[in-house]
Write a protein that holds these residues in place. Structure first.
Motif, mmCIF file in Angstrom:
data_model
loop_
_atom_site.group_PDB
_atom_site.id
_atom_site.type_symbol
_atom_site.label_atom_id
_atom_site.label_comp_id
_atom_site.label_asym_id
_atom_site.label_seq_id
_atom_site.Cartn_x
_atom_site.Cartn_y
_atom_site.Cartn_z
ATOM 1 N N TRP A 9 -1.654 -5.067 -9.962
ATOM 2 C CA TRP A 9 -0.815 -5.677 -8.927
ATOM 3 C C TRP A 9 -0.729 -7.174 -9.189
ATOM 4 O O TRP A 9 -1.427 -7.714 -10.056
ATOM 5 C CB TRP A 9 -1.365 -5.373 -7.532
ATOM 6 C CG TRP A 9 -2.523 -6.209 -7.072
ATOM 7 C CD1 TRP A 9 -2.477 -7.326 -6.275
ATOM 8 C CD2 TRP A 9 -3.926 -6.009 -7.362
ATOM 9 N NE1 TRP A 9 -3.742 -7.824 -6.047
ATOM 10 C CE2 TRP A 9 -4.649 -7.036 -6.701
ATOM 11 C CE3 TRP A 9 -4.633 -5.077 -8.108
ATOM 12 C CZ2 TRP A 9 -6.032 -7.138 -6.773
ATOM 13 C CZ3 TRP A 9 -6.014 -5.177 -8.176
ATOM 14 C CH2 TRP A 9 -6.702 -6.188 -7.518
ATOM 15 N N ASP A 10 0.095 -7.846 -8.429
ATOM 16 C CA ASP A 10 0.336 -9.282 -8.651
ATOM 17 C C ASP A 10 -0.734 -10.097 -7.950
ATOM 18 O O ASP A 10 -0.479 -10.831 -6.993
ATOM 19 C CB ASP A 10 1.729 -9.661 -8.148
ATOM 20 C CG ASP A 10 2.109 -11.083 -8.546
ATOM 21 O OD1 ASP A 10 1.542 -11.598 -9.534
ATOM 22 O OD2 ASP A 10 2.965 -11.685 -7.866
ATOM 23 N N ASP A 55 5.199 -5.576 -10.117
ATOM 24 C CA ASP A 55 4.027 -5.178 -9.344
ATOM 25 C C ASP A 55 4.101 -3.674 -9.094
ATOM 26 O O ASP A 55 4.822 -3.206 -8.212
ATOM 27 C CB ASP A 55 4.002 -5.949 -8.021
ATOM 28 C CG ASP A 55 2.707 -5.748 -7.239
ATOM 29 O OD1 ASP A 55 2.110 -4.672 -7.351
ATOM 30 O OD2 ASP A 55 2.313 -6.672 -6.502
#
Length: 442
Positions: free
Chosen positions: A111-112, A128
């Protein structure tokens, strides 16, 4: 009311009088009950390790140095990832939740995250994945849980010098747990703040800081400060369930107990020496072949019959079944897995009521199979061909008023005695996977 329903009542009050100082919220108790109703979920192991096609432990198994492993970030480009396909595959199989690997032992974040550059949004793909998956789960009505590794083979501040793994990845500083704990808290805050309702946090890696499973002393060589980690999670999302794959009895603050590649009470793997909890929901996780992450040479795929039997036996032990897929580096789930999921889905379309929403631990496992229960119904799952004219169900609570073959609602002959129930099999065509009889109680 049968034992299964009574168990729900005991569970609701029992957790409050346990020796744990942690008191779950009302939302958490409701979530635990729903978790048990779900019974069937999908585990997804996937990340940059998938590119090497040798499972998620490839960095450790090959002693790949951090500086070399980091190059995977430059070429990870899962152009065929489609969150709708992943969630749709789970839903069509009759699964009610997904547990997704947000960060495995190689430390790569799917994920970001703002806490590290070692993440999927810094790859050529740049998107993401977790955000897409969370949105699709919400859209399709599937709950989302998040796997999070407390072990890290990549970061310098993880206390690897006292760990059992990660010694060959070229780190120099020796670790700093205060720094690493701060990092984990910040990441968990992101996960529980930016991606909607999260069903569970599924921790893994504690065992890296202990002696091997089965040792007399399994105490940790570091203080993980779970009280701080668990309290943070419960503050951010009170209904979020915490589980930890430490291969130990549950610790204070945990909301469900898990078993790895074993049913509760079994220990075929050498990992499951812990005693099954009689208060917390239970879950077992298993692979479709012999690998968690994508392994290009692993063709030992389990049959649909084996998977159905695993699901049924788990339910009979009041346990959820978390079945793993390891998508390919391009983001597609292997065709062999898709085929199995579709066949499982066909079975679940007909027989899900005998699994989902049921409770187990009604009677011990029998030679012929197992029992699940829901409300005033018992479901006898005959998992092997019976060569006698009857099966005997040693159930003695409540009077049976009818017995039917679940597949076609055909009335069957039965006889109830003080010691249990005889179900007669004359003229019954036994199913090669699972013959199910429904017994309705007064």
């Amino acid at each position: 009311m049968i034992r299964a329903s009574f168990f729900v009542f005991l569970f609701a009050i029992g957790i409050q009088v346990s020796g744990q100082t942690y008191q779950p919220t009302a939302q958490n108790l409701v979530a635990r009950n729903k978790f048990q109703d779900n019974r069937f979920g999908m585990f997804i192991h996937w990340g940059v390790s998938s590119m090497l096609g040798a499972g998620e432990w490839v960095m450790q198994n090959r002693n790949i140095k951090v500086k070399d492993y980091a190059l995977l970030k430059e070429t990870f480009y899962p152009t065929q990832f489609n969150a709708a396909e992943w969630v749709g595959a789970a839903k069509s199989a009759g699964m009610k939740y997904i547990v997704f690997i947000t960060r495995h032992h190689d430390g790569f974040s799917n994920w970001d995250t703002k806490q590290s550059d070692w993440k999927i949004t810094n790859t050529p793909y740049g998107k993401d994945v977790l955000k897409q998956l969370a949105e699709e789960c919400k859209k399709q009505g599937i709950q989302l849980g998040l796997y999070y590794s407390t072990l890290d083979w990549y970061r310098e501040d993880y206390p690897y010098t006292t760990g059992r793994t990660g010694q060959g990845t070229g780190r120099k500083t020796g670790g700093n747990y205060a720094s690493y704990l701060s990092f984990m808290k910040a990441q968990l805050t992101e996960l529980l703040t930016n991606y909607g309702d999260i069903k569970s946090i599924w921790f893994d890696g504690h065992w890296d800081q202990t002696n091997p499973e089965g040792s007399k002393d399994r105490s940790s060589r570091i203080n993980w400060k779970y009280n701080e980690i668990y309290e943070l999670i419960h503050q951010l999302q009170p209904a979020c369930l915490i589980g930890n794959n430490h291969h130990l009895d549950p610790l204070p603050g945990e909301d469900f107990q898990m078993f790895e590649k074993d049913l509760p009470g079994q220990n075929h793997t050498g990992l499951s020496f812990q005693k099954p909890s009689d208060q917390l929901p239970l879950e077992t996780c298993e692979t479709m072949n012999n690998s968690w992450g994508y392994n290009i040479t692993d063709h030992a795929h389990k049959s649909v019959k084996e998977l159905v039997h695993y699901l049924v036996k788990a339910a009979s032990l009041n346990t959820n079944f978390l079945l793993n897929v390891g998508p390919m580096p391009n983001g597609k789930i292997q065709l062999e897995n898709i085929d199995s999921l579709q066949l499982l889905g066909k079975w679940m379309q007909q027989y899900a009521p005998t699994i989902q929403g049921t409770r187990g631990n009604i009677i011990p496992t029998q030679e012929w199979g197992v029992l699940t229960a829901k409300s005033k119904n018992l479901f006898a799952h005959v998992l092997k061909k019976v060569n006698t004219d009857f099966i005997f169900v040693p159930y003695t609570v409540g009077k049976v008023k009818s017995a039917k073959l679940f597949s076609n609602n055909m009335n069957i002959t039965f006889k109830q005695v003080n010691e249990g129930i005889f179900i007669y099999l004359k003229n019954i065509q036994q199913d090669p996977i699972n013959t199910i009889f429904q017994l309705e109680l007064e």
